[in-house]
Design a protein around this motif. Structure first.
Motif, PDB file in Angstrom:
ATOM      1  N   VAL A   1       0.789  -1.251   0.057  1.00 41.95           N
ATOM      2  CA  VAL A   1       0.210  -0.016   0.083  1.00 41.95           C
ATOM      3  C   VAL A   1       0.899   1.163   0.070  1.00 41.95           C
ATOM      4  O   VAL A   1       1.702   1.257   0.888  1.00 41.95           O
ATOM      5  CB  VAL A   1      -0.935   0.151   1.032  1.00 41.95           C
ATOM      6  CG1 VAL A   1      -1.609   1.242   1.032  1.00 41.95           C
ATOM      7  CG2 VAL A   1      -1.771  -1.353   1.155  1.00 41.95           C
ATOM      8  N   CYS A   2       0.881   2.209  -0.916  1.00 43.77           N
ATOM      9  CA  CYS A   2       1.656   3.218  -1.224  1.00 43.77           C
ATOM     10  C   CYS A   2       1.071   4.315  -0.509  1.00 43.77           C
ATOM     11  O   CYS A   2       1.767   5.179   0.227  1.00 43.77           O
ATOM     12  CB  CYS A   2       1.793   3.368  -2.557  1.00 43.77           C
ATOM     13  SG  CYS A   2       2.732   5.017  -2.888  1.00 43.77           S
ATOM     14  N   ALA A   3      -0.215   4.668  -0.384  1.00 44.88           N
ATOM     15  CA  ALA A   3      -0.958   5.501   0.354  1.00 44.88           C
ATOM     16  C   ALA A   3      -2.434   5.453   0.307  1.00 44.88           C
ATOM     17  O   ALA A   3      -2.960   4.762  -0.513  1.00 44.88           O
ATOM     18  CB  ALA A   3      -0.622   6.958  -0.636  1.00 44.88           C
ATOM     19  N   GLU A   4      -2.968   5.971   1.239  1.00 44.70           N
ATOM     20  CA  GLU A   4      -4.437   5.561   1.326  1.00 44.70           C
ATOM     21  C   GLU A   4      -5.121   7.025   2.150  1.00 44.70           C
ATOM     22  O   GLU A   4      -4.242   7.799   2.794  1.00 44.70           O
ATOM     23  CB  GLU A   4      -4.769   4.415   2.551  1.00 44.70           C
ATOM     24  CG  GLU A   4      -4.180   4.458   3.833  1.00 44.70           C
ATOM     25  CD  GLU A   4      -4.321   3.088   4.450  1.00 44.70           C
ATOM     26  OE1 GLU A   4      -4.806   2.224   4.246  1.00 44.70           O
ATOM     27  OE2 GLU A   4      -4.163   3.205   5.670  1.00 44.70           O
ATOM     28  N   ILE A   5      -6.377   7.162   1.828  1.00 38.46           N
ATOM     29  CA  ILE A   5      -7.038   8.130   2.401  1.00 38.46           C
ATOM     30  C   ILE A   5      -8.435   7.639   2.898  1.00 38.46           C
ATOM     31  O   ILE A   5      -9.244   6.995   2.269  1.00 38.46           O
ATOM     32  CB  ILE A   5      -7.269   9.374   1.421  1.00 38.46           C
ATOM     33  CG1 ILE A   5      -7.752  10.653   1.832  1.00 38.46           C
ATOM     34  CG2 ILE A   5      -7.663   9.022   0.189  1.00 38.46           C
ATOM     35  CD1 ILE A   5      -7.775  11.771   1.102  1.00 38.46           C
ATOM     36  N   SER A   6      -8.873   8.343   3.900  1.00 31.86           N
ATOM     37  CA  SER A   6     -10.350   7.821   4.437  1.00 31.86           C
ATOM     38  C   SER A   6     -11.588   8.741   4.263  1.00 31.86           C
ATOM     39  O   SER A   6     -11.078   9.835   3.353  1.00 31.86           O
ATOM     40  CB  SER A   6     -10.084   7.589   6.004  1.00 31.86           C
ATOM     41  OG  SER A   6     -10.259   9.175   6.584  1.00 31.86           O
ATOM     42  N   SER A   7     -12.641   8.479   4.176  1.00 32.19           N
ATOM     43  CA  SER A   7     -13.686   8.933   3.964  1.00 32.19           C
ATOM     44  C   SER A   7     -13.555  10.648   4.513  1.00 32.19           C
ATOM     45  O   SER A   7     -14.338  11.460   3.930  1.00 32.19           O
ATOM     46  CB  SER A   7     -15.145   8.291   4.233  1.00 32.19           C
ATOM     47  OG  SER A   7     -15.139   8.066   5.419  1.00 32.19           O
ATOM     48  N   ASP A   8     -12.828  10.626   5.748  1.00 31.13           N
ATOM     49  CA  ASP A   8     -12.841  12.033   6.113  1.00 31.13           C
ATOM     50  C   ASP A   8     -11.531  12.697   5.981  1.00 31.13           C
ATOM     51  O   ASP A   8     -11.047  13.510   6.811  1.00 31.13           O
ATOM     52  CB  ASP A   8     -13.381  11.974   7.860  1.00 31.13           C
ATOM     53  CG  ASP A   8     -12.385  11.029   8.549  1.00 31.13           C
ATOM     54  OD1 ASP A   8     -12.380  11.046   9.881  1.00 31.13           O
ATOM     55  OD2 ASP A   8     -11.600  10.256   7.901  1.00 31.13           O
ATOM     56  N   ASN A   9     -10.734  12.236   4.903  1.00 37.01           N
ATOM     57  CA  ASN A   9      -9.701  12.672   4.269  1.00 37.01           C
ATOM     58  C   ASN A   9      -8.439  12.428   5.322  1.00 37.01           C
ATOM     59  O   ASN A   9      -7.432  13.313   5.395  1.00 37.01           O
ATOM     60  CB  ASN A   9      -9.609  14.175   4.143  1.00 37.01           C
ATOM     61  CG  ASN A   9     -10.738  14.287   2.890  1.00 37.01           C
ATOM     62  OD1 ASN A   9     -10.775  13.784   2.171  1.00 37.01           O
ATOM     63  ND2 ASN A   9     -11.519  15.426   3.134  1.00 37.01           N
ATOM     64  N   VAL A  10      -8.460  11.460   6.155  1.00 35.50           N
ATOM     65  CA  VAL A  10      -7.066  11.330   7.051  1.00 35.50           C
ATOM     66  C   VAL A  10      -6.195  10.299   5.837  1.00 35.50           C
ATOM     67  O   VAL A  10      -6.765   9.465   5.408  1.00 35.50           O
ATOM     68  CB  VAL A  10      -7.436  10.448   8.246  1.00 35.50           C
ATOM     69  CG1 VAL A  10      -6.456   9.895   9.062  1.00 35.50           C
ATOM     70  CG2 VAL A  10      -8.395  11.066   9.069  1.00 35.50           C
TER      71      VAL A  10
END
Length: 121
Positions: free
Chosen positions: A47-56
């Motif tokens: 996993v290179c990068a991830e973002i949650s539904s609230d932009n974390v």
């Protein structure tokens, strides 16, 4: 009937910058976590990068300070801005999203077909 489609990037010079785009289409009720995974030749996928539904956001150590993940909820899209690219960044990048398609049913993970990024001089 959900599809994730990534942009293509091709060959990039070391130190260069590119932006990957991924758009989800289909019967979408909501999208939760979105991410970019990558797999270098002869290496395991990470996993290179991830973002949650609230932009974390969260990044693997090797790209911190160079890559930025963002999303546009209105467009069902996720982006990866890649700056100061290195040969070690070479690999196939896959868009990932956890998507709900049916009310009351558990959201499922989806992946795009992948797009090749080659960093070389």
């Amino acid at each position: 009937q959900v599809q994730l489609v990534e942009s293509g990037v091709g060959l990039v010079q070391p130190g260069g910058s590119r932006r990957l785009s991924c758009v989800a289409a289909g019967n979408i009720l909501g999208i939760y976590t979105m991410a970019w995974e990558r797999q270098a030749p002869d290496k395991q996928r990470e996993v290179c990068a991830e973002i949650s539904s609230d932009n974390v956001t969260n990044y693997t150590d090797s790209v911190k300070g160079r890559f930025t993940i963002s999303r546009d909820k209105a467009k069902n899209a996720v982006y990866l801005q890649m700056n100061n690219l290195e040969p070690e960044d070479t690999g196939v990048y896959y868009c990932y999203a956890v998507i709900a398609t049916t009310k009351g049913r558990r959201a499922m993970a989806h992946w795009g077909q992948g797009t090749l990024v080659t960093v070389s001089s």
